[in-house]
Scaffold this active site. Structure first.
Site, PDB file in Angstrom:
ATOM      1  N   ASP A   1       0.858  -1.184   0.000  1.00  0.00           N
ATOM      2  CA  ASP A   1       0.000   0.000   0.000  1.00  0.00           C
ATOM      3  C   ASP A   1       0.892   1.230   0.000  1.00  0.00           C
ATOM      4  O   ASP A   1       1.685   1.429   0.930  1.00  0.00           O
ATOM      5  CB  ASP A   1      -0.900  -0.019   1.242  1.00  0.00           C
ATOM      6  CG  ASP A   1      -1.916   1.117   1.253  1.00  0.00           C
ATOM      7  OD1 ASP A   1      -1.978   1.858   0.258  1.00  0.00           O
ATOM      8  OD2 ASP A   1      -2.636   1.254   2.249  1.00  0.00           O
TER       9      ASP A   1
ATOM     10  N   ASP B   1      -2.739   2.454  -6.034  1.00  0.00           N
ATOM     11  CA  ASP B   1      -1.745   2.486  -4.956  1.00  0.00           C
ATOM     12  C   ASP B   1      -1.729   1.218  -4.105  1.00  0.00           C
ATOM     13  O   ASP B   1      -1.134   1.207  -3.027  1.00  0.00           O
ATOM     14  CB  ASP B   1      -1.970   3.705  -4.059  1.00  0.00           C
ATOM     15  CG  ASP B   1      -3.350   3.713  -3.409  1.00  0.00           C
ATOM     16  OD1 ASP B   1      -4.185   2.855  -3.745  1.00  0.00           O
ATOM     17  OD2 ASP B   1      -3.597   4.590  -2.558  1.00  0.00           O
ATOM     18  N   GLU B   2      -2.338   0.132  -4.591  1.00  0.00           N
ATOM     19  CA  GLU B   2      -2.363  -1.108  -3.820  1.00  0.00           C
ATOM     20  C   GLU B   2      -2.226  -2.315  -4.738  1.00  0.00           C
ATOM     21  O   GLU B   2      -2.776  -2.330  -5.842  1.00  0.00           O
ATOM     22  CB  GLU B   2      -3.686  -1.259  -3.053  1.00  0.00           C
ATOM     23  CG  GLU B   2      -3.754  -0.548  -1.726  1.00  0.00           C
ATOM     24  CD  GLU B   2      -4.990  -0.969  -0.950  1.00  0.00           C
ATOM     25  OE1 GLU B   2      -4.872  -1.266   0.251  1.00  0.00           O
ATOM     26  OE2 GLU B   2      -6.080  -1.003  -1.558  1.00  0.00           O
TER      27      GLU B   2
END
Length: 413
Positions: free
Chosen positions: A4, A99-100
């Site tokens: 993350d 973003d993950e």
């Protein structure tokens, strides 16, 4: 694992605007209009600002924050670079947002490296090569890894070893579990359920009332029994690396040196994936933002930058004319095979097979075994000290100029 990126949009803005570092930054919306916060820096979070918060509320909590609408093309560029770093370690990657990403790094008979070593390397590369931080959760299930990734932000690493999952989850508040939103949290609390251990042991009728068809799935997540697998996308069809230059390149030696550096990164990724390319391509974006591409088939599949570098001049001649100012360069490899070079007939650099006039295409080190040993040694150095620990001498000309380069420079000798 679950990677993350910490306050990603805001972190990129602080990366690109050094004067904003250490200050509260809010991305999305407007300070003087209706809107919502997309994300914010940790400095803004200290004032109580959160994602999805109304702009008016954020202004009241943090009146001195720096507001920006953000640059999503830039975020996608860096996200893709980071996802490639994960794919350098394993093909089993599931990107769930910009973003993950989940990744399966379970040791195998071929790759016995401890998963903690793998995630530490990824975390280090993200920081050193991109300039932002990430938090990683490591566990035996996706839900455990996701929960663990939130434990020690920013730049945290939380490892939940096999056999300890329930003990890890049980005391955590119900809001720590992915899928428990504000409404579900309120309803669970009304039933006296405040921890994940209590959620795992809750009667089925209660969970049905709160989660409906998701009841069993949520119970499994809270019990560390979630067995969902990594959802793979399409097979990798190409491996590429690009760099944008803050100071435009005009000299052929600089352009060639930058291409050599990019080729080294591409070839290293090919070796990690166990792939050899049959096609090599070069991309140039000029000052006027026009783009030119050129590609060529290789006489023999390769993952060796020393072997591949002899083709860069030919490709460069097709996309660049002397004096043109270059803003971006890229190198792409495609047409993959997993066959070892020893399985292929002949050798591109076997002197007995060279035609007259081909001598200038001979690599710096013609002996394939010596090149193999050299590449293995440089890969080991880069694994330990970072991607820029060893570079071609010609690549030093543009070291530090491209916006994606590491802040650390290699020793020059």
């Amino acid at each position: 694992m679950l990677l993350d990126l910490d306050a990603f949009f805001a972190s990129v803005e602080q990366l690109d605007h050094p004067e904003w570092r250490g200050k509260p930054v809010i991305v999305g919306g407007d300070a003087d209009r209706h809107g919502v916060v997309s994300t914010c820096s940790y400095e803004a979070r200290a004032f109580g600002v959160r994602s999805a918060m109304a702009s008016a509320t954020a202004v009241r909590l943090c009146p001195d924050a720096i507001w920006t609408h953000g640059r999503h093309e830039r975020y996608r560029q860096l996200s893709a670079q980071i996802m490639d770093m994960i794919r350098d370690e394993t093909p089993y990657v599931e990107q769930v947002s910009i973003d993950e990403a989940f990744a399966d790094i379970t040791p195998t008979r071929v790759n016995t490296e401890h998963p903690v070593s793998v995630v530490q390397r990824i975390q280090r590369r993200v920081f050193e090569e991109v300039g932002v931080t990430c938090s990683i959760g490591l566990g035996s299930t996706k839900s455990v890894a996701k929960t663990a990734s939130d434990m020690e932000k920013p730049q945290g690493l939380t490892v939940v070893y096999p056999g300890t999952e329930r003990a890890f989850l049980a005391p955590l508040p119900i809001g720590a579990l992915s899928g428990v939103g504000a409404a579900a949290k309120e309803r669970l609390t009304s039933y006296g359920i405040r921890t994940l251990g209590e959620l795992a042991a809750a009667p089925e009728p209660v969970l049905q009332k709160v989660f409906g068809q998701r009841a069993e799935m949520m119970r499994q997540r809270a019990s560390a029994e979630d067995d969902s697998e990594i959802s793979l996308g399409r097979a990798v069809k190409s491996v590429s690396h690009e760099a944008t230059f803050s100071d435009l390149l005009t000299e052929r030696a600089d352009i060639h040196g930058a291409l050599v550096a990019l080729l080294g990164k591409v070839a290293r990724r090919l070796r990690r994936k166990g792939l050899k390319a049959r096609t090599l391509a070069v991309k140039v974006r000029l000052e006027d933002r026009s783009v030119r591409n050129s590609q060529m088939g290789l006489p023999q599949p390769s993952d060796d930058e020393i072997e591949l570098a002899v083709h860069l001049d030919e490709l460069l001649d097709k996309v660049w004319r002397g004096g043109e100012r270059v803003r971006l360069l890229g190198v792409r490899a495609s047409g993959f095979t997993t066959k070892g070079i020893e399985e292929l007939q002949g050798s591109l650099f076997d002197p007995s097979q060279m035609e007259a006039g081909d001598a200038e295409k001979k690599p710096l080190i013609a002996d394939a075994d010596k090149r193999k040993g050299l590449l293995a040694a440089t890969d080991a150095l880069k694994d330990r000290f970072g991607e820029d620990a060893v570079v071609f001498g010609s690549a030093l000309r543009t070291q530090g100029n491209d916006t994606g380069s590491s802040s650390k420079h290699p020793a020059q000798c």
